[in-house]
Motif scaffolding. Structure first.
Motif, PDB file in Angstrom:
ATOM      1  N   SER A   1      78.403 117.495  36.270  1.00 44.90           N
ATOM      2  CA  SER A   1      78.166 117.421  34.835  1.00 44.90           C
ATOM      3  C   SER A   1      77.091 116.371  34.603  1.00 44.90           C
ATOM      4  CB  SER A   1      79.455 117.043  34.103  1.00 44.90           C
ATOM      5  OG  SER A   1      80.463 118.021  34.313  1.00 44.90           O
ATOM      6  N   ILE A   2      76.179 116.662  33.662  1.00 52.69           N
ATOM      7  CA  ILE A   2      75.017 115.789  33.479  1.00 52.69           C
ATOM      8  C   ILE A   2      74.841 115.474  32.008  1.00 52.69           C
ATOM      9  CG2 ILE A   2      72.530 115.509  33.882  1.00 52.69           C
ATOM     10  CD1 ILE A   2      72.703 117.610  36.046  1.00 52.69           C
ATOM     11  N   GLY A   3      74.652 114.197  31.702  1.00 51.43           N
ATOM     12  CA  GLY A   3      74.273 113.756  30.366  1.00 51.43           C
ATOM     13  C   GLY A   3      72.834 113.287  30.375  1.00 51.43           C
ATOM     14  N   VAL A   4      72.049 113.703  29.372  1.00 50.06           N
ATOM     15  CA  VAL A   4      70.614 113.415  29.317  1.00 50.06           C
ATOM     16  C   VAL A   4      70.320 112.611  28.058  1.00 50.06           C
ATOM     17  CG1 VAL A   4      68.293 114.383  29.380  1.00 50.06           C
ATOM     18  CG2 VAL A   4      70.183 115.596  30.500  1.00 50.06           C
ATOM     19  N   ALA A   5      69.506 111.558  28.197  1.00 50.54           N
ATOM     20  CA  ALA A   5      69.073 110.750  27.058  1.00 50.54           C
ATOM     21  C   ALA A   5      67.592 110.425  27.210  1.00 50.54           C
ATOM     22  CB  ALA A   5      69.903 109.467  26.963  1.00 50.54           C
ATOM     23  N   GLU A   6      66.952 110.117  26.052  1.00 49.04           N
ATOM     24  CA  GLU A   6      65.522 109.765  26.071  1.00 49.04           C
ATOM     25  C   GLU A   6      65.314 108.530  25.218  1.00 49.04           C
ATOM     26  OE1 GLU A   6      61.669 109.066  25.567  1.00 49.04           O
ATOM     27  OE2 GLU A   6      62.572 110.055  23.824  1.00 49.04           O
ATOM     28  N   LEU A   7      64.569 107.589  25.695  1.00 45.92           N
ATOM     29  CA  LEU A   7      64.441 106.269  25.087  1.00 45.92           C
ATOM     30  C   LEU A   7      63.986 106.341  23.627  1.00 45.92           C
ATOM     31  CD1 LEU A   7      64.578 103.199  25.893  1.00 45.92           C
ATOM     32  CD2 LEU A   7      62.107 103.340  26.226  1.00 45.92           C
TER      33      LEU A   7
END
Length: 570
Positions: free
Chosen positions: A530-536
């Motif tokens: 499972s992967i969580g993605v965020a962007e600054l």
């Protein structure tokens, strides 16, 4: 009270230290002396080496200019003769009355014969041709009645021009004029059995593929003895096409004996150099050896093995220069306007010998004495220093690398993120994944903790293979990983995360049998992530902690939604 000067204070401080460590003091003194002599010797050697290479490259340039002059003269003569031939063809084409000639008519009546000729005076070059049946078997040649009449008219005139031209050129062994209708004019003459092979070589030459736009170019072909139809010696052929109304009608050829080039290179090349004249396919045309030795294949293959990848197109693209190879130097210069290149290979040993002969012997003696005096003390210091450097490097790597996966650890992530943030422009995105192996406890319970370690290493390998070189893969803790993706938008990072998720789901981890529990369900372990993605920028994160927290929150949202998925929004 008189105040002591700083220099006197330093002297009194250094003197006791020198006396307390005499070995270190001696080593430092010798190192200083040796360093000075080494710098001076290195500087002198480098300057002599560069000067030697420049002188040899200059000599190569002079050789190239001499060969260019010979070929350029031949090219000018060929172009002059081609202009004559094309004017004669135009006259014969637009003035049919000029073609009325009983000798031409008689010759055409014999065109069915295997070999036939156009009668010319004995002082002229013989005009011969192959019969219609033999001509039909040579691709690229054709014969129409009007074309043949025009070619015979031209051949009659060229049979007078070729002997006169040959007498004025001392560097030629033969001049030829060939037509696409199968006519051969050669001075001095060639044997009857050579006519058809010569025409076949003509149809396979690059001349047949030129168009009128680049017809000013000169074609150079090299025929070594095997398969040659122009005698027993190697030959260099300079040729140019003849056109009528943008249609190729023939070619003029200068036959230059290769021995003239061979002798020139042999007489003008230093004994420690290997000069070679090659064409654009790498074939050897001439060399600096006393006797020419034909070399099959690419001439570059005859050079000593080197880690540098050499190719003929690369040399022609660079035009000229000097390349340092593993065992020597290769100098090269393309001949202007000609598809030939002059090269010089000198071994590193020969070049060193030439340079060493110019170095002051007294200087070398002082250097050698210093080196011998240094050797006894440097040995111990060198070993201790190298050991300390190696230990420091290992300790530094242990502090930044995860021991199980050899990936970066959290300390490395914090260090790299700080530097990356400083270099990041305001419009540049910066994305981050947090990923976790689904049901990892189930894997440990059923296959064993050793197998669980193998699963973690398996996922680490997948991450390395699927991310880009500029991305940083981090083992964040346990079965949790983090990937930092510079210059990557949220949408791009999500797409890449989906590719990793899909690849992981399709992969199989096969640990060694000795690492599995006795009651393991199978020898293969399938896993998902499972992967969580965020962007600054998009997620308004202020730093690494905010970015990790956002991605971690979405990771747990992915697990709560059923695992084996990517979540990039709240």
């Amino acid at each position: 009270m008189q105040q002591k000067s700083p220099s006197a204070s330093r002297s009194r401080l250094l003197l006791p230290m020198a006396c307390a460590h005499p070995r270190r003091t001696v080593i430092l003194c010798f190192l200083a002396a040796f360093a000075i002599s080494l710098v001076l010797a290195g500087r002198q050697y480098y300057q002599l080496l560069q000067r030697e290479l420049q002188e040899r490259e200059h000599n190569l340039h002079l050789q190239a200019l001499a060969i260019e002059a010979v070929v350029s003269n031949g090219k000018s003569q060929l172009q002059f003769m081609r202009n004559i031939a094309e004017r004669l063809l135009i006259e014969a084409h637009i003035q049919p009355a000029m073609r009325r000639n009983e000798a031409i008519a008689a010759a055409m009546r014999n065109s069915q014969q295997p070999l036939w000729e156009l009668p010319v005076p004995k002082s002229d070059a013989p005009v011969r041709a192959i019969g219609d049946a033999r001509l039909a078997n040579i691709p690229g040649l054709s014969r129409e009645p009007q074309q043949l009449i025009e070619d015979l008219h031209l051949a009659h005139a060229m049979s007078q021009v070729l002997p006169a031209q040959f007498q004025g050129e001392s560097n030629l062994s033969r001049i030829l004029f060939l037509t696409t209708s199968g006519i051969v004019i050669a001075y001095p003459a060639v044997r009857d059995e050579q006519l058809e092979p010569i025409l076949r070589k003509f149809t396979r030459s690059p001349l047949m593929h030129l168009n009128r736009a680049n017809a000013e170019d000169l074609d150079i072909a090299f025929y070594p003895p095997p398969g040659s139809n122009l005698g027993s010696m190697p030959h260099v052929l300079l040729s140019t096409p003849v056109y009528l109304n943008a249609v190729m009608r023939g070619a003029l050829i200068y036959d230059v004996p290769q021995t003239k080039l061979q002798n020139y290179l042999y007489q003008t090349t230093a004994s420690d150099e290997q000069h070679a004249l090659i064409d654009d396919e790498g074939s050897l045309v001439a060399s600096s050896e006393q006797t020419f030795k034909p070399l099959p294949g690419d001439w570059l293959g005859s050079l000593p093995a080197s880690s540098m990848r050499l190719s003929i197109p690369m040399l022609f693209q660079r035009d000229h220069g000097t390349l340092k190879l593993d065992q020597g130097y290769l100098q090269f210069r393309e001949l202007q306007g000609i598809d030939l290149m002059l090269t010089n290979y000198i071994s590193a040993a020969d070049l060193r010998a030439a340079v060493n002969a110019q170095i002051d012997i007294l200087f070398l003696g002082v250097w050698a004495v210093l080196g011998m005096l240094m050797a006894l003390t440097l040995y111990i210091v060198d070993r201790l220093f190298k050991g300390q450097l190696r230990l420091n490097r290992q300790l530094r790597e242990m502090g930044l690398v995860d021991g199980l996966t050899q990936l970066a650890n959290r300390r490395r992530l914090q260090s790299d993120f700080g530097g990356l943030l400083q270099r990041l422009r305001e419009d540049q995105p910066l994305a981050l994944w947090m990923l976790d192996i689904d049901r990892f406890k189930h894997i440990n319970d059923n296959w064993g903790h050793s197998a669980g370690d193998e699963v973690i290493k398996h996922l680490a390998t997948l991450c390395r293979a699927l991310v880009r070189p500029q991305d940083l893969v981090v083992r964040y803790g346990g079965e949790e990983f983090c990937v930092l993706l510079p210059d990557t938008s949220l949408a791009q990072a999500t797409q890449m995360a989906e590719q990793l998720r899909a690849a992981t789901a399709q992969s199989v981890c096969v640990p060694e049998a000795g690492t599995l529990l006795a009651g393991a369900p199978s020898l293969e372990i399938r896993l998902t992530v499972s992967i969580g993605v965020a962007e600054l920028r998009v997620d308004g994160c202020l730093g690494l902690e905010d970015l990790v927290a956002t991605a971690d929150r979405r990771l747990y949202a992915a697990k709560k939604a059923g695992r084996n998925r990517v979540v990039s929004s709240d």
